[in-house]
Structures are given as structure tokens and as C-alpha cells.
Scaffold this motif. Structure first.
Motif, PDB file in Angstrom:
ATOM      1  N   VAL A   1       0.664  -1.924   0.248  1.00 24.28           N
ATOM      2  CA  VAL A   1       0.000   0.185   0.014  1.00 24.28           C
ATOM      3  C   VAL A   1       0.907   1.339   0.496  1.00 24.28           C
ATOM      4  O   VAL A   1       2.165   1.429   0.342  1.00 24.28           O
ATOM      5  CB  VAL A   1      -1.042  -0.215   1.649  1.00 24.28           C
ATOM      6  N   THR A   2       0.207   2.178  -1.178  1.00 26.98           N
ATOM      7  CA  THR A   2       1.178   3.779  -0.950  1.00 26.98           C
ATOM      8  C   THR A   2       0.074   4.647  -0.411  1.00 26.98           C
ATOM      9  O   THR A   2      -1.370   4.630  -0.790  1.00 26.98           O
ATOM     10  CB  THR A   2       1.247   4.026  -2.159  1.00 26.98           C
ATOM     11  N   ASP A   3       0.665   5.433   0.459  1.00 28.14           N
ATOM     12  CA  ASP A   3      -0.332   6.559   0.413  1.00 28.14           C
ATOM     13  C   ASP A   3       0.228   7.749  -0.156  1.00 28.14           C
ATOM     14  O   ASP A   3       1.578   8.230   0.338  1.00 28.14           O
ATOM     15  CB  ASP A   3      -0.602   6.939   1.860  1.00 28.14           C
ATOM     16  N   VAL A   4      -0.534   9.075  -0.426  1.00 29.38           N
ATOM     17  CA  VAL A   4       0.142  10.199  -1.371  1.00 29.38           C
ATOM     18  C   VAL A   4      -0.497  10.945  -0.815  1.00 29.38           C
ATOM     19  O   VAL A   4      -2.152  11.082  -0.734  1.00 29.38           O
ATOM     20  CB  VAL A   4      -0.177   9.338  -3.035  1.00 29.38           C
ATOM     21  N   ILE A   5      -0.201  11.939  -0.230  1.00 23.49           N
ATOM     22  CA  ILE A   5      -0.274  13.430  -0.526  1.00 23.49           C
ATOM     23  C   ILE A   5      -0.091  14.319  -1.094  1.00 23.49           C
ATOM     24  O   ILE A   5       1.320  14.396  -1.819  1.00 23.49           O
ATOM     25  CB  ILE A   5       0.132  13.843   1.292  1.00 23.49           C
ATOM     26  N   GLU A   6      -0.759  15.082  -2.240  1.00 19.44           N
ATOM     27  CA  GLU A   6      -0.612  16.194  -2.712  1.00 19.44           C
ATOM     28  C   GLU A   6      -1.216  17.839  -2.218  1.00 19.44           C
ATOM     29  O   GLU A   6      -2.153  17.607  -1.387  1.00 19.44           O
ATOM     30  CB  GLU A   6      -1.610  15.919  -4.365  1.00 19.44           C
ATOM     31  N   MET A   7      -0.698  18.687  -2.876  1.00 18.31           N
ATOM     32  CA  MET A   7      -0.787  20.295  -2.253  1.00 18.31           C
ATOM     33  C   MET A   7       0.228  20.865  -3.380  1.00 18.31           C
ATOM     34  O   MET A   7       1.072  20.710  -3.730  1.00 18.31           O
ATOM     35  CB  MET A   7      -0.894  20.517  -0.634  1.00 18.31           C
ATOM     36  N   GLY A   8      -0.947  21.911  -3.917  1.00 19.59           N
ATOM     37  CA  GLY A   8      -0.828  22.733  -4.485  1.00 19.59           C
ATOM     38  C   GLY A   8      -1.345  24.220  -4.871  1.00 19.59           C
ATOM     39  O   GLY A   8      -2.845  24.566  -4.179  1.00 19.59           O
ATOM     40  N   VAL A   9      -0.585  25.076  -5.258  1.00 16.29           N
ATOM     41  CA  VAL A   9      -1.443  26.640  -6.022  1.00 16.29           C
ATOM     42  C   VAL A   9      -1.628  26.741  -7.852  1.00 16.29           C
ATOM     43  O   VAL A   9      -0.794  26.223  -8.250  1.00 16.29           O
ATOM     44  CB  VAL A   9      -0.769  27.350  -4.960  1.00 16.29           C
ATOM     45  N   GLY A  10      -2.514  26.923  -7.665  1.00 16.32           N
ATOM     46  CA  GLY A  10      -2.458  27.425  -9.222  1.00 16.32           C
ATOM     47  C   GLY A  10      -3.023  29.221  -9.559  1.00 16.32           C
ATOM     48  O   GLY A  10      -3.913  29.841  -8.709  1.00 16.32           O
ATOM     49  N   ILE A  11      -1.719  29.732 -10.479  1.00 12.49           N
ATOM     50  CA  ILE A  11      -1.840  31.079 -10.561  1.00 12.49           C
ATOM     51  C   ILE A  11      -2.298  31.851 -12.014  1.00 12.49           C
ATOM     52  O   ILE A  11      -1.786  31.179 -12.652  1.00 12.49           O
ATOM     53  CB  ILE A  11      -0.637  31.909  -9.780  1.00 12.49           C
ATOM     54  N   ARG A  12      -3.152  32.710 -11.749  1.00  7.28           N
ATOM     55  CA  ARG A  12      -4.218  33.051 -13.475  1.00  7.28           C
ATOM     56  C   ARG A  12      -2.736  34.372 -13.553  1.00  7.28           C
ATOM     57  O   ARG A  12      -4.339  35.505 -12.629  1.00  7.28           O
ATOM     58  CB  ARG A  12      -5.146  32.750 -13.125  1.00  7.28           C
ATOM     59  N   PRO A  13      -1.349  34.826 -13.479  1.00 11.26           N
ATOM     60  CA  PRO A  13      -1.570  35.911 -13.718  1.00 11.26           C
ATOM     61  C   PRO A  13      -2.326  37.257 -15.134  1.00 11.26           C
ATOM     62  O   PRO A  13      -1.860  38.082 -14.600  1.00 11.26           O
ATOM     63  CB  PRO A  13      -0.247  36.154 -13.914  1.00 11.26           C
ATOM     64  N   MET A  14      -2.993  36.289 -16.201  1.00  9.58           N
ATOM     65  CA  MET A  14      -3.552  36.566 -17.193  1.00  9.58           C
ATOM     66  C   MET A  14      -4.321  35.486 -17.865  1.00  9.58           C
ATOM     67  O   MET A  14      -4.648  34.979 -17.325  1.00  9.58           O
ATOM     68  CB  MET A  14      -2.261  37.441 -17.875  1.00  9.58           C
ATOM     69  N   ASP A  15      -5.497  36.321 -18.486  1.00  9.06           N
ATOM     70  CA  ASP A  15      -6.232  35.655 -18.742  1.00  9.06           C
ATOM     71  C   ASP A  15      -6.191  34.587 -19.603  1.00  9.06           C
ATOM     72  O   ASP A  15      -6.559  33.426 -19.614  1.00  9.06           O
ATOM     73  CB  ASP A  15      -7.945  36.591 -19.398  1.00  9.06           C
ATOM     74  N   ASP A  16      -4.661  34.289 -20.440  1.00  9.65           N
ATOM     75  CA  ASP A  16      -4.991  33.574 -21.456  1.00  9.65           C
ATOM     76  C   ASP A  16      -3.624  32.501 -20.339  1.00  9.65           C
ATOM     77  O   ASP A  16      -3.069  31.667 -21.333  1.00  9.65           O
ATOM     78  CB  ASP A  16      -4.498  33.657 -22.793  1.00  9.65           C
TER      79      ASP A  16
ATOM     80  N   ASN B   1       0.762  26.490 -12.660  1.00 10.12           N
ATOM     81  CA  ASN B   1       0.572  24.935 -11.512  1.00 10.12           C
ATOM     82  C   ASN B   1       1.640  25.544 -10.890  1.00 10.12           C
ATOM     83  O   ASN B   1       3.121  24.658 -11.668  1.00 10.12           O
ATOM     84  CB  ASN B   1      -0.336  23.914 -12.135  1.00 10.12           C
ATOM     85  N   LEU B   2       1.899  24.805  -9.600  1.00 12.25           N
ATOM     86  CA  LEU B   2       3.110  24.608  -8.251  1.00 12.25           C
ATOM     87  C   LEU B   2       3.087  23.755  -7.678  1.00 12.25           C
ATOM     88  O   LEU B   2       1.323  23.665  -7.330  1.00 12.25           O
ATOM     89  CB  LEU B   2       3.445  26.153  -8.311  1.00 12.25           C
ATOM     90  N   ASN B   3       2.985  22.365  -8.002  1.00 13.71           N
ATOM     91  CA  ASN B   3       2.161  21.234  -6.958  1.00 13.71           C
ATOM     92  C   ASN B   3       3.925  20.528  -6.040  1.00 13.71           C
ATOM     93  O   ASN B   3       4.744  20.401  -6.373  1.00 13.71           O
ATOM     94  CB  ASN B   3       1.692  19.981  -7.939  1.00 13.71           C
ATOM     95  N   TYR B   4       3.358  19.916  -4.997  1.00 14.32           N
ATOM     96  CA  TYR B   4       4.646  19.224  -3.877  1.00 14.32           C
ATOM     97  C   TYR B   4       3.477  18.075  -4.345  1.00 14.32           C
ATOM     98  O   TYR B   4       2.289  17.525  -3.748  1.00 14.32           O
ATOM     99  CB  TYR B   4       4.341  19.879  -2.508  1.00 14.32           C
ATOM    100  N   ASP B   5       4.125  16.571  -4.244  1.00 10.19           N
ATOM    101  CA  ASP B   5       3.660  15.548  -3.720  1.00 10.19           C
ATOM    102  C   ASP B   5       4.452  14.557  -2.377  1.00 10.19           C
ATOM    103  O   ASP B   5       5.819  15.035  -2.949  1.00 10.19           O
ATOM    104  CB  ASP B   5       3.106  14.947  -4.335  1.00 10.19           C
ATOM    105  N   TYR B   6       3.899  13.854  -1.957  1.00  7.09           N
ATOM    106  CA  TYR B   6       5.098  12.709  -0.986  1.00  7.09           C
ATOM    107  C   TYR B   6       4.014  11.454  -1.309  1.00  7.09           C
ATOM    108  O   TYR B   6       3.043  11.017  -0.930  1.00  7.09           O
ATOM    109  CB  TYR B   6       4.349  13.610   0.884  1.00  7.09           C
ATOM    110  N   LEU B   7       4.842  10.736  -1.488  1.00  5.65           N
ATOM    111  CA  LEU B   7       4.087   9.347  -1.193  1.00  5.65           C
ATOM    112  C   LEU B   7       5.380   8.196  -0.216  1.00  5.65           C
ATOM    113  O   LEU B   7       6.332   8.429  -0.210  1.00  5.65           O
ATOM    114  CB  LEU B   7       4.798   8.434  -2.422  1.00  5.65           C
TER     115      LEU B   7
END
Length: 130
Positions: free
Chosen positions: A18-33, A37-43
Motif C-alpha cells: 500500500v502507498t499513501d499519496v499526499i498532494e498540495m499545490g497552487v494555481g495562479i492565473r496572472p493573465m486571462d490566457d 501550476n506549482l505542486n508538491y507531492d509526498y508518497l
């Protein structure tokens, strides 16, 4: 400007571990187009412990064309005898909306890890919505 936060937990069972996975991150839209995305994960589990980071950029070049690229970096420590294993991948892709119900998408990826110096992969898909 728009911001988003994401987090998740997954428990993966393989029948032999069995493996436990924890993920967290942020998304930033500085302009409309443009979206960053920046993410961290720990398994933690069957395959050992793994800390990783993912970053990606999505750009709407036009109403019908979306371009994206990313970089993944993982450091895994399986046990004291093998030490750390670093894996990374870079990728680029895109999606083109042909009509209201049909689009095509593609992605090219290069993986570098303890098994491969360069492992190029690609995929192409025709997407049809019903």
C-alpha cells in the motif's frame, strides 16, 4: 488575477503493498490566457518514500489552441543500501479544438531516472464529445 489551492490524499493498494499519496499545490492565473501550476507531492509506502515537485504552464494561444509545458522532479529514498534516486521529466503538449465536439491533443515527454538516461514518449488523441 485568479488563484486556486488544491490538496488531496490517495491510498493506492497493489495487492502486495500500500502507498499513501499526499498532494498540495497552487494555481495562479496572472493573465486571462496564462496559468501557472506549482505542486508538491509526498508518497510513503510500498515503494519507499518519495518527495516531488511539479510545475506546469498553460497558455491559451487562441480560442481554439491551448499550449502547455511542465517539469517534474522527484527524490526517492528506497532504503539505506540503495540511497537516493532522482527522477525528472519534462513535457510539452497542446490541444486544438477543431469543432464544438471534436478536438485533437498531443504530448511529448522525456523521462530521466535511474533506469533511463532519456526515455522519450509521445501520445496523440482524437477527442470526440457526445
Amino acid at each position: 488575477k485568479q488563484y486556486s489551492v488544491n490538496a488531496g490524499y490517495t491510498r493506492q493498494s497493489y495487492g502486495y503493498g500500500v502507498t499513501d499519496v499526499i498532494e498540495m499545490g497552487v494555481g495562479i492565473r496572472p493573465m486571462d490566457d496564462l496559468r501557472v501550476n506549482l505542486n508538491y507531492d509526498y508518497l510513503n509506502g510500498y515503494d519507499g518514500k518519495n518527495n516531488g515537485a511539479r510545475s506546469s504552464i498553460e497558455y491559451d494561444a487562441s480560442k481554439d489552441l491551448n499550449l502547455s509545458a511542465g517539469f517534474d522532479y522527484n527524490v526517492a529514498k528506497y532504503d539505506a543500501t540503495t540511497g537516493e534516486v532522482i527522477a525528472r521529466s519534462t513535457w510539452a503538449g497542446g490541444k486544438y479544438q477543431i469543432s464544438k465536439t471534436v478536438s485533437v491533443s498531443g504530448r511529448v515527454e522525456n523521462n530521466i531516472n535511474s533506469f533511463y538516461k532519456h526515455d522519450w514518449r509521445g501520445r496523440f488523441a482524437l477527442n470526440v464529445s457526445f
